[in-house]
Design an enzyme around this catalytic site. Structure first.
Site, PDB file in Angstrom:
ATOM      1  N   ASP A  26       0.956  -1.194   0.015  1.00 18.10           N
ATOM      2  CA  ASP A  26       0.359   0.023  -0.180  1.00 18.10           C
ATOM      3  C   ASP A  26       1.221   1.283  -0.219  1.00 18.10           C
ATOM      4  O   ASP A  26       1.736   1.393   0.637  1.00 18.10           O
ATOM      5  CB  ASP A  26      -0.263  -0.210   1.134  1.00 18.10           C
ATOM      6  CG  ASP A  26      -2.084   1.366   1.511  1.00 18.10           C
ATOM      7  OD1 ASP A  26      -1.228   1.923   0.120  1.00 18.10           O
ATOM      8  OD2 ASP A  26      -1.805   1.429   2.146  1.00 18.10           O
TER       9      ASP A  26
ATOM     10  N   ASP B  53     -13.592   5.178   1.444  1.00 16.78           N
ATOM     11  CA  ASP B  53     -11.419   4.990   1.224  1.00 16.78           C
ATOM     12  C   ASP B  53     -11.319   6.252   1.634  1.00 16.78           C
ATOM     13  O   ASP B  53     -11.203   7.195   0.372  1.00 16.78           O
ATOM     14  CB  ASP B  53     -11.044   4.216   0.624  1.00 16.78           C
ATOM     15  CG  ASP B  53      -9.756   4.214  -0.070  1.00 16.78           C
ATOM     16  OD1 ASP B  53      -9.124   4.879   0.833  1.00 16.78           O
ATOM     17  OD2 ASP B  53      -8.881   3.849  -0.915  1.00 16.78           O
TER      18      ASP B  53
ATOM     19  N   LYS C 256       2.558  11.539  -2.978  1.00 16.00           N
ATOM     20  CA  LYS C 256       1.919  10.942  -4.152  1.00 16.00           C
ATOM     21  C   LYS C 256       1.434  11.318  -4.845  1.00 16.00           C
ATOM     22  O   LYS C 256       0.277  11.078  -6.008  1.00 16.00           O
ATOM     23  CB  LYS C 256       0.714  10.162  -3.025  1.00 16.00           C
ATOM     24  CG  LYS C 256       0.047   8.624  -3.669  1.00 16.00           C
ATOM     25  CD  LYS C 256      -0.662   7.504  -2.446  1.00 16.00           C
ATOM     26  CE  LYS C 256      -1.298   6.812  -3.459  1.00 16.00           C
ATOM     27  NZ  LYS C 256      -2.350   5.737  -2.557  1.00 16.00           N
TER      28      LYS C 256
ATOM     29  N   GLU D  43      -7.335   0.635  -4.332  1.00 21.62           N
ATOM     30  CA  GLU D  43      -7.277   0.234  -2.926  1.00 21.62           C
ATOM     31  C   GLU D  43      -8.452   0.214  -2.448  1.00 21.62           C
ATOM     32  O   GLU D  43      -8.616  -0.758  -1.575  1.00 21.62           O
ATOM     33  CB  GLU D  43      -6.703   1.795  -2.814  1.00 21.62           C
ATOM     34  CG  GLU D  43      -5.523   2.055  -2.505  1.00 21.62           C
ATOM     35  CD  GLU D  43      -4.699   3.366  -2.690  1.00 21.62           C
ATOM     36  OE1 GLU D  43      -5.119   3.853  -2.060  1.00 21.62           O
ATOM     37  OE2 GLU D  43      -3.508   3.578  -2.714  1.00 21.62           O
TER      38      GLU D  43
END
Lengths: 622, 177
Positions: A25, A206, A87, A184
């Protein structure tokens, strides 16, 4: 470095060997690595027992690189060389980044993707991410005691092609074989669904550090079918921090801050947010670099008011996903909360109100994505023999082409199940036109300028014809990783042009090779030995794959002559592996792939027949 | 890929009819993907990987076509040599066109008034109309003497309604943003 294992020709290296595969992850704030051990998915810890690796990379004065807690500890003291939340910059240009004023980096606008100037030179977000992945790879190899066969890397479901490609490039740069890019929320659904034996339609909400995804899945007997997905790839827990940060600036009437103080207060803001998750109020005190003291008081109610617009911002994508799936809240069996930011009580409350049910929070929202990715990695590496897990995912954003007037012609609509291919015919605009420029875009808007530009390429050599006479068929193929390749072909002449969509946002193949070489230059291996090693590993994998196929179906599907021909090519390749000519190995691999085409076709037909075997007996009615 | 005699229906072992057992379609689709999906071939040779991707792509395309009533009817007609030509054949019965215009006006009004409830009501209304057309298609395409050109007309009407539905959804999205 572990030695390559080479088995006798015609024998598989070790048929029941457990292949080392991990799920990673790669988060905005924290990253994790997990693996399946003795049937259980578990997160791997570092030597100090930490499960999380802060996604922070610091370039030191002596050329060393810190990743994780060590880097995080120095972020306020060395903000310009300590990269956090990288990210957010993956596959993004400078003008994509909102509120740059509050990001303490020296950005450089580069074609396709923004770059960051550090004391170690100019770094692309791909390189920075690769450092995080490398740290996780080393952690896993140490814990598992061997080289990894491959990894499943998770990405936000709402990542576009450029962001996915950048992630895959980072993994390659970190020396990882990418088994699959996995969304994800889908990873979270796997971990949740398998743990709870869930059946029915579930929402995965999420909210991570920097990205928001919502996916709707139908779970049925081990099949995880994504019905729709939506989100915001620039919305996450970071934005809640930034809201507190701005509130501090306003309340304390601070002038524009230097990089150190910016980082200091951003870190403070995050602590405030985490504190208010479990407490009613907080006293904020900080000493700035000029000696000024900040002393403020914030209550949980005030925090909820400050950030309610951010919570509301997550509900729009949720509504869109519901509509795309053609569902109403009554259809939803459960709502699974994923991502550290979903610990905030007002988020849980908003979600509970919208769906009319309490969200499920029984899995650690920080770990569930990595745990699910590890399960998928274990399946893809071939360790799990029972065929009871299948993930059917979708493309989050429509893909299209630019047509006359800067308009987008959609070729593949969002929420199409992967893999997907679609063709569209176009024609020439002028008499005698011999070239056509093809501009591939991604997004939902009607104007090209409002969508993300993925690639431009030209189809040349079209025979001169009257306007409108040529037939140019443009085919989009999106693979199971969600990555696009485009082929354009003039139908009457067969002139063809093909592109894997990379150039405008990913790194070119040359750049990656260059980076790989320079990162390995200090090690004992030079360019040739690395190329040779990669060729040997690929060849060995191919031999293992064909061996397994032969053992399974060789007798049933091949005549003795056909089998002998394949085995001869295998023998040839096996001999070459032991030698040191990477080109010869690559040629032999191509030859063997070619030689097994018929066998592969027959195996696939047999599998399909297998799927419906015995169905005429009405035994398959539900 | 699969042999040329096959079509989307036979791929799932279903009879080529408009009225299909959608639960069975769902189930067969998942069964087929369980065999051919690229995830089942992650450790296979590149030849097998390519083939798996082609098969899985075909299965998705076939499923998408059969799952959607308008696409299924259009495909059935094509199998029988009837093209619905929605792009070129826009001649519609007058009463249908009138109804279309009324709907369009109502959508515009609701959009200008930022009235989400009205849009939602319109959405329900046209979904009801779509359902009626699907029932008509069942008649037109079923039985011993199917009325192919009438069915083609129904498919064209359904396309109109699909576009209206898209318009309403987009208007709703804009209002919510």
């Amino acid at each position: 470095m572990a030695l390559l294992q080479i088995a006798e020709p015609g024998m598989s290296a070790a048929p029941h060997q457990h292949r080392l595969a991990v799920g990673i992850d790669l988060g905005t704030t924290n990253s994790l690595v997990a693996t399946v051990r003795s049937g259980m998915s578990t997160v791997l810890h570092d030597e100090k027992g930490h499960a999380l690796l802060p996604s922070v990379v610091r370039y030191l004065t002596d050329g060393a690189i810190d990743v994780g807690y060590a880097a995080q500890a120095q972020q306020s003291r060395d903000p310009q060389n300590t990269i956090v939340s990288v990210k957010r910059f993956m596959g993004r240009g400078l003008n994509d980044l909102a509120d740059q004023a509050h990001i303490p980096y020296r950005f450089i606008d580069a074609p396709g993707m923004v770059q960051i100037e550090t004391r170690a030179g100019i770094k692309s977000p791909v390189e920075v991410s690769a450092e995080i992945l490398k740290a996780l790879r080393l952690r896993a190899e140490k814990a598992l005691g061997g080289e990894l066969t491959g990894a499943v890397i998770t990405v936000p479901a709402y990542f576009d092609d450029a962001q996915r490609q950048a992630t895959k490039d980072a993994a390659r740069l970190a020396g990882l074989t990418v088994l699959r890019l996995l969304n994800e929320p889908t990873a979270a659904a796997v971990a949740y669904g398998l743990d709870n034996g869930a059946e029915g339609v579930y929402i995965i909400y999420d909210l991570g550090g920097g990205t928001f995804d919502v996916s709707i899945l139908r779970l049925s007997k081990g099949v995880f079918e994504v019905l729709s997905t939506n989100g915001d790839s620039a919305l996450g827990g970071d934005d809640f921090d930034r809201r507190i940060f701005c509130w501090i600036l306003e309340q304390a009437k601070l002038p524009p801050l230097n990089a150190e103080d910016t980082r200091l207060l951003l870190t403070k803001a995050r602590e405030v947010k985490e504190w208010l998750t479990e407490h009613h109020e907080v006293q904020i005190t900080s000493v700035l670099s000029n000696g000024d003291v900040i002393n403020l008081h914030l209550t949980a109610e005030e925090f909820v008011d400050l950030t309610s617009h951010l919570v509301a911002k997550t509900l729009n994508p949720t509504r869109k996903a519901m509509r795309d799936a053609g569902l109403t809240v009554e259809d939803i069996k459960g709502v699974v909360m994923v991502g550290g930011a979903t610990r905030m009580p007002h988020i849980r409350q908003a979600v509970a109100e919208y769906f009319g049910q309490e969200p499920l929070t029984n899995l650690d929202p920080d770990k569930v994505v990595a745990l699910g990715a590890a399960i998928q990695a274990n399946v893809l590496a071939g360790n799990r023999s029972d065929d009871d897990l299948l993930l059917l995912d979708v493309i989050p954003l429509s893909l299209g082409l630019e047509t006359m007037g800067g308009l987008v012609e959609k070729v593949i609509p969002r929420n199409s199940t992967l893999p997907v291919a679609r063709a569209q015919d176009f024609t020439t605009f002028k008499d005698g036109q011999t070239a056509m420029s093809i501009h591939v875009v991604q997004g939902e808007r009607e104007l090209v300028s409002d969508c993300r530009s993925l690639a431009r390429f030209e189809l040349r050599g079209i025979p001169p014809m009257a306007a409108g006479a040529a037939r140019i068929r443009v085919t989009f193929q999106v693979d199971a990783d969600g990555l696009l390749s485009v082929t354009a072909r003039e139908q009457t002449s067969g002139v063809e042009s093909h592109i894997v969509v990379k150039p405008s946002y990913g790194l070119s193949e040359d750049t990656i090779t260059g980076m790989l070489q320079s990162s390995f230059a200090s090690a004992e291996s030079d360019k040739q030995t690395r190329a040779l090693r990669e060729a040997q590993v690929d060849a060995q994998r191919l031999l293992e794959a064909i061996n397994a196929a032969l053992q399974q179906d060789g007798d049933a599907l091949l005549s003795p002559d056909e089998r002998a021909a394949i085995e001869q090519d295998m023998q040839a390749l096996q001999t070459l592996i032991a030698q040191d000519d990477s080109h010869a190995i690559t040629r032999a691999v191509d030859a063997l792939n070619h030689a097994t085409e018929t066998f592969a076709a027959r195996r696939m037909d047999a599998s399909v027949k297998q799927a419906f075997a015995g169905q005429n007996l009405n035994s398959l009615e539900i | 890929m699969q042999d040329s005699s096959s079509n989307h229906f036979s791929l799932f072992g279903l009879p080529a009819t408009f009225a299909i057992d959608t639960a069975l379609l769902d189930q067969r689709y998942r069964q087929l993907q369980s065999e051919v999906h690229p995830d089942k071939f992650a450790a296979a040779s590149s030849t097998e990987k390519l083939r798996s991707m082609q098969w899985a792509t075909s299965a998705n395309e076939a499923y998408r076509t059969l799952k959607n009533p308008a696409a299924r009817a259009r495909y059935l007609l094509e199998l029988q040599g009837v093209h619905t030509d929605e792009e070129s054949n826009t001649a519609m019965p007058a009463d249908f066109l009138m109804q279309q215009m009324e709907w369009r006006e109502a959508i515009e009004e609701a959009r200008d008034a930022k009235d989400l409830t009205a849009l939602d009501k319109l959405l329900n209304e046209i979904q009801g109309a779509a359902k009626e057309l699907q029932q008509a298609l069942e008649q037109q395409l079923g039985g011993t003497s199917p009325e192919l050109s009438a069915a083609a007309g129904s498919v064209r009407k359904l396309s109109f309604i699909d576009k209206l539905r898209e318009d309403i959804l987009q208007s709703m999205e804009k209002l919510e943003a």
